[in-house]
Design an enzyme around this catalytic site. Structure first.
Site, PDB file in Angstrom:
ATOM      1  N   ARG A   1       0.868  -1.181   0.000  1.00 17.14           N
ATOM      2  CA  ARG A   1       0.000   0.000   0.000  1.00 17.14           C
ATOM      3  C   ARG A   1       0.899   1.224   0.000  1.00 17.14           C
ATOM      4  O   ARG A   1       1.506   1.554   1.012  1.00 17.14           O
ATOM      5  CB  ARG A   1      -0.861  -0.038   1.261  1.00 17.14           C
TER       6      ARG A   1
ATOM      7  N   HIS B   1      -3.549   4.562   4.691  1.00 18.23           N
ATOM      8  CA  HIS B   1      -4.642   3.595   4.825  1.00 18.23           C
ATOM      9  C   HIS B   1      -5.948   4.174   4.277  1.00 18.23           C
ATOM     10  O   HIS B   1      -6.647   3.550   3.493  1.00 18.23           O
ATOM     11  CB  HIS B   1      -4.805   3.215   6.297  1.00 18.23           C
TER      12      HIS B   1
ATOM     13  N   TYR C   1       4.230   5.750  11.336  1.00 16.85           N
ATOM     14  CA  TYR C   1       4.614   4.356  11.565  1.00 16.85           C
ATOM     15  C   TYR C   1       5.443   3.728  10.452  1.00 16.85           C
ATOM     16  O   TYR C   1       6.074   2.714  10.665  1.00 16.85           O
ATOM     17  CB  TYR C   1       3.359   3.499  11.800  1.00 16.85           C
TER      18      TYR C   1
HETATM   19  C1  TPP Z   1     -13.956  -5.653  12.767  1.00 22.22           C
HETATM   20  C2  TPP Z   1     -13.174  -4.423  12.448  1.00 22.22           C
HETATM   21  N1  TPP Z   1     -12.227  -3.998  13.288  1.00 22.22           N
HETATM   22  C3  TPP Z   1     -11.527  -2.869  13.040  1.00 22.22           C
HETATM   23  C4  TPP Z   1     -11.769  -2.155  11.911  1.00 22.22           C
HETATM   24  C5  TPP Z   1     -10.996  -0.865  11.648  1.00 22.22           C
HETATM   25  N2  TPP Z   1     -10.095  -1.036  10.517  1.00 22.22           N
HETATM   26  C6  TPP Z   1     -10.478  -0.668   9.273  1.00 22.22           C
HETATM   27  S1  TPP Z   1      -9.377  -1.088   8.138  1.00 22.22           S
HETATM   28  C7  TPP Z   1      -8.332  -1.749   9.274  1.00 22.22           C
HETATM   29  C8  TPP Z   1      -7.050  -2.370   8.828  1.00 22.22           C
HETATM   30  C9  TPP Z   1      -7.288  -3.480   7.847  1.00 22.22           C
HETATM   31  O1  TPP Z   1      -6.093  -4.026   7.410  1.00 22.22           O
HETATM   32  P1  TPP Z   1      -6.050  -5.179   6.337  1.00 22.22           P
HETATM   33  O2  TPP Z   1      -7.021  -6.253   6.678  1.00 22.22           O
HETATM   34  O3  TPP Z   1      -4.637  -5.571   6.194  1.00 22.22           O
HETATM   35  O4  TPP Z   1      -6.585  -4.502   5.005  1.00 22.22           O
HETATM   36  P2  TPP Z   1      -6.032  -3.225   4.232  1.00 22.22           P
HETATM   37  O5  TPP Z   1      -6.729  -2.031   4.798  1.00 22.22           O
HETATM   38  O6  TPP Z   1      -4.565  -3.180   4.425  1.00 22.22           O
HETATM   39  O7  TPP Z   1      -6.419  -3.422   2.806  1.00 22.22           O
HETATM   40  C10 TPP Z   1      -8.871  -1.614  10.552  1.00 22.22           C
HETATM   41  C11 TPP Z   1      -8.210  -2.039  11.788  1.00 22.22           C
HETATM   42  C12 TPP Z   1     -12.772  -2.611  11.049  1.00 22.22           C
HETATM   43  N3  TPP Z   1     -13.102  -1.960   9.937  1.00 22.22           N
HETATM   44  N4  TPP Z   1     -13.454  -3.745  11.322  1.00 22.22           N
END
Ligand code: TPP
Lengths: 329, 361
Positions: free
Chosen positions: B256, B260, B269
């Site tokens: 990425r 985010h 970070y």
């Molecule tokens: C159940 C839940 N917990 C926390 C979040 C908050 N949150 C949104 S995106 C994210 C990180 C997700 O990381 P990843 O699964 O690696 O996907 P990426 O965003 O890197 O595509 C978090 C913690 C959420 N959306 N749903």
């Protein structure tokens, strides 16, 4: 009494820091709470100062966070868990209602569960779905949990420390739209000198009717009281602070003085906190009520898209509309 | 943590040279010059869509945007492997996959603009609405796949999720269910190295694709910045799913490059130098290098790609700006499929309340 002006976010941060200094058994757990300091920066700088063992970035798993905290509590720790947003608490629901809430009871008092579960909650920030919910009634409905919500910076600072010091599990609902609201915080007042965690407080005195509120809408209630005062109507505002237990004594005293009650919260009105409050106050104050207890809150729908949230959330106008109706009886 | 292994499938090096592979090369043998050019055009267009999303957010037209910068090859490679009958269960970052499904450009934006809770009609493009609850969609894909199997349909379901999502119980349960019932489901993990501020090492101590073994399904690691390799392995996984050979887990190793979301601050970070390292593995430049190497990238072609990106971006922007604010009472629509007295009562009360303001000033 020397106070310091700071935002609610900073006050919560200071409260966490103080609790960690006071008790080495306090550990923080959650997603992104370390280097990032949490998505709302409530834990900003704490990992740097207390280390990765006491400020743990956890894997992305809410059931994992709470379930692991249960094990730490078994071992004598006081975990403070951050759930990133209200709508993400549900994967942890089973651990909270089946384990956290019941272990003290099931173990005949032998096992303590002094967890604090911090949940940024409520709307009004223009977020996408699952980021603006008010799930407090689910938890207030479950015996074994305590549920609280702060409404200003000073209370945020004190209540968070009280929650962490409590031997019971506490769901600590932080009104996220107030994070950047500033207030005077007394950093030195002893916890014992503060209102206990189970007590409501009169946020503004009045004589014509009582508005009961908590968390994000206490400010709305105070604004309504201000507006009503200009029309010659005197509204008393009770900041409930604690939803389980709910301080019915303070509320009853207020309603005995004013004879009228409006309850407001962001959560849906149907089957919500307001229903319980209306029923109990009706029971306690039946002969003193001049009007039925009215509720102002969210509708029976999933939290809507952000362009519609101003309609869903109780605002000044809807609150005044209700107080007018109550006064018209 | 090192996440790539010598098992990682790569058909195109970061400098755009083809790499032979005994199995997967054959799965893209059909790609002629036009097809290769088409893939590069896709990469450029979705990068542009994404940039438009970021720009619209910065201009206050969107409440939030989750950039996919850097993940174009993972999304185009897998998205172009899908057949029309396959069904996609995405997370919130799959703008590139949505483009492959033929989504109406403006439909992408309703959710981010706050005019509605979702984007497209899932049945129009065979793609569910984005899942914001991390990992939930893994189970949905499994269930849909089971339905396909029962119906004897020759199609598959694919779930997209991130490396962080692999920590969720829902993803573990999805892998378990899919294996138990041999569901025609493909689990497509975009390991973009970060779950907001948390590095992949906080979620997994072994490369993610290796988890598949514990569930009894094949796991495969692919260079997620190599559009050809992603296309090949996804074709493979989808084909065996459609044929009744059960589920598979793909780990696309990518990065990425942006924040985010537009609300995030990666400088807090991200280690210095990491972004630069990944820039050298950019999915677009390696595909362009291949085209140049094979004499497929003359100026006319590159102009046409730019023109296409401009056109899509303009359409997107216009569509986004044209999305109207919803009328207040529409918030009561669709809470239930059948009439519901409580909703009707609250709607009527709120309508009367709003009417009270008419003519009051
Ligand atoms: C159940 C839940 N917990 C926390 C979040 C908050 N949150 C949104 S995106 C994210 C990180 C997700 O990381 P990843 O699964 O690696 O996907 P990426 O965003 O890197 O595509 C978090 C913690 C959420 N959306 N749903």
């Amino acid at each position: 009494m020397a106070t310091t002006r700071m935002s609610m976010a900073k006050a919560l941060n200071a409260g966490l820091r103080k609790a960690m200094e006071d008790d080495p058994k306090v550990v923080l757990m959650g997603e992104d709470i370390g280097k990032l300091g949490g998505v709302f920066r409530i834990t900003d700088g704490l990992q740097k100062d207390f280390g990765e063992d006491r400020v743990m970035d956890t894997p992305l798993a809410e059931s994992g966070i709470i379930g692991t905290a249960v094990g730490l509590a078994f071992r004598g720790y006081r975990p403070v868990c951050e759930i990133q947003f209200d709508g993400f608490i549900y994967p942890a629901f089973d651990q909270i209602v089946s384990q956290v809430a019941k272990l003290h009871y099931r173990s005949r008092g032998n096992v303590k569960m002094p967890l604090t579960i911090r949940v940024p909650f409520g709307g009004g920030i223009g977020a996408v779905e699952h980021h603006s919910e008010s799930p407090e009634a689910y938890f207030a409905h479950t015996a074994g949990l305590r549920v609280v919500s702060c409404a200003d910076a000073d209370d945020a600072y004190g209540m968070l420390q009280q929650a962490i010091a409590s031997d019971d599990p506490v769901l600590f609902f932080e009104p996220k739209r107030l994070y950047q609201h500033k207030g005077e915080v007394d950093l030195d007042r002893a916890l014992t000198a503060r209102e206990p965690l189970h007590q409501a407080r009169i946020a503004r005195s009045g004589t014509d009717l009582t508005v009961a509120a908590y968390g994000p809408v206490v400010g709305t209630a105070l604004a309504a009281a201000e507006a009503a005062a200009e029309e010659g109507v005197s509204i008393e505002v009770v900041d409930l602070r604690t939803l389980s237990p709910l301080d019915f004594d303070t509320l009853e005293q207020s309603v005995l003085r004013t004879g009228r009650l409006v309850v407001t919260h962001e959560a849906a009105v149907f089957m919500g906190m307001g229903a319980e409050i209306a029923a109990r106050i009706t029971e306690r104050c039946f002969y003193h009520l001049e009007a039925p207890v009215l509720r102002v809150g969210g509708f029976h729908l999933p939290y809507p898209a952000s362009k519609l949230e101003e309609h869903h959330l109780p605002d000044l106008d809807r609150l005044l509309h209700a107080t007018d109706r109550v006064l018209a009886y | 943590m090192t996440v790539t292994t010598d098992q990682m499938v790569q058909l195109l090096t970061p400098t755009g040279e083809r790499r032979p592979h005994p199995v997967y090369e054959g799965l893209i043998a059909d790609l002629d010059g036009a097809a290769l050019r088409g893939l590069y055009e896709d990469l450029v267009v979705v990068r542009r869509i994404d940039a438009e999303g970021t720009a619209l957010q910065r201009q206050g037209q969107l409440g939030l945007w989750a950039p996919m910068l850097g993940q174009e090859a993972a999304q185009i490679g897998s998205g172009r492997a899908l057949a029309a009958d396959d069904f996609v269960f995405p997370s919130y970052r799959e703008h590139g996959v949505a483009y492959c499904r033929g989504v109406d450009p403006a439909d992408v934006f309703g959710m981010w603009r706050g005019t509605s809770l979702s984007c497209w009609d899932p049945y129009d493009i065979n793609m569910a609405i984005p899942a914001i609850i991390i990992g939930a969609q893994g189970l949905h894909a499994t269930g849909y796949a089971l339905g396909l199997k029962r119906d004897g349909a020759e199609a598959a379901a694919i779930a997209y999720f991130g490396d962080g999502a692999t920590s969720q119980g829902d993803i573990a349960e999805a892998l378990g269910f899919a294996a138990t019932y041999q569901a025609p489901a493909v689990f497509f993990c975009q390991n973009n190295h970060w779950a907001i501020s948390e590095p992949v090492g906080l979620q997994a101590q072994v490369p993610i694709y290796q988890r598949a073994a514990g569930y009894g399904m094949p796991g495969i690691q692919v260079d997620g910045n190599d559009v050809l390799a992603v296309l090949a392995v996804t074709r493979w996984a989808l084909q065996r799913a459609r044929e009744g050979s059960g589920p598979a887990l793909i780990e696309a190793v990518t990065y990425r490059m942006g924040p985010h979301t537009t609300a995030d601050d990666p400088t807090r970070y991200r280690p210095t130098g990491e972004l630069e390292e990944w820039r050298e593995r950019d999915p677009l430049s390696r595909m362009l290098a291949l085209l140049q190497r094979e004499g497929l990238a003359d100026e006319d072609y590159l102009d046409s790609v730019r023109a296409k990106a401009d056109a899509v971006a303009a359409e997107l922007r216009a569509g986004c700006l044209a999305l109207p604010d919803p009328a207040p009472l529409t918030m009561f629509d669709n809470v239930y499929a059948e009439a519901h007295p409580l909703v009707a009562e609250e709607r009527a009360q709120y309508a009367a309340y709003l009417d009270g303001f008419e003519g009051s000033n």
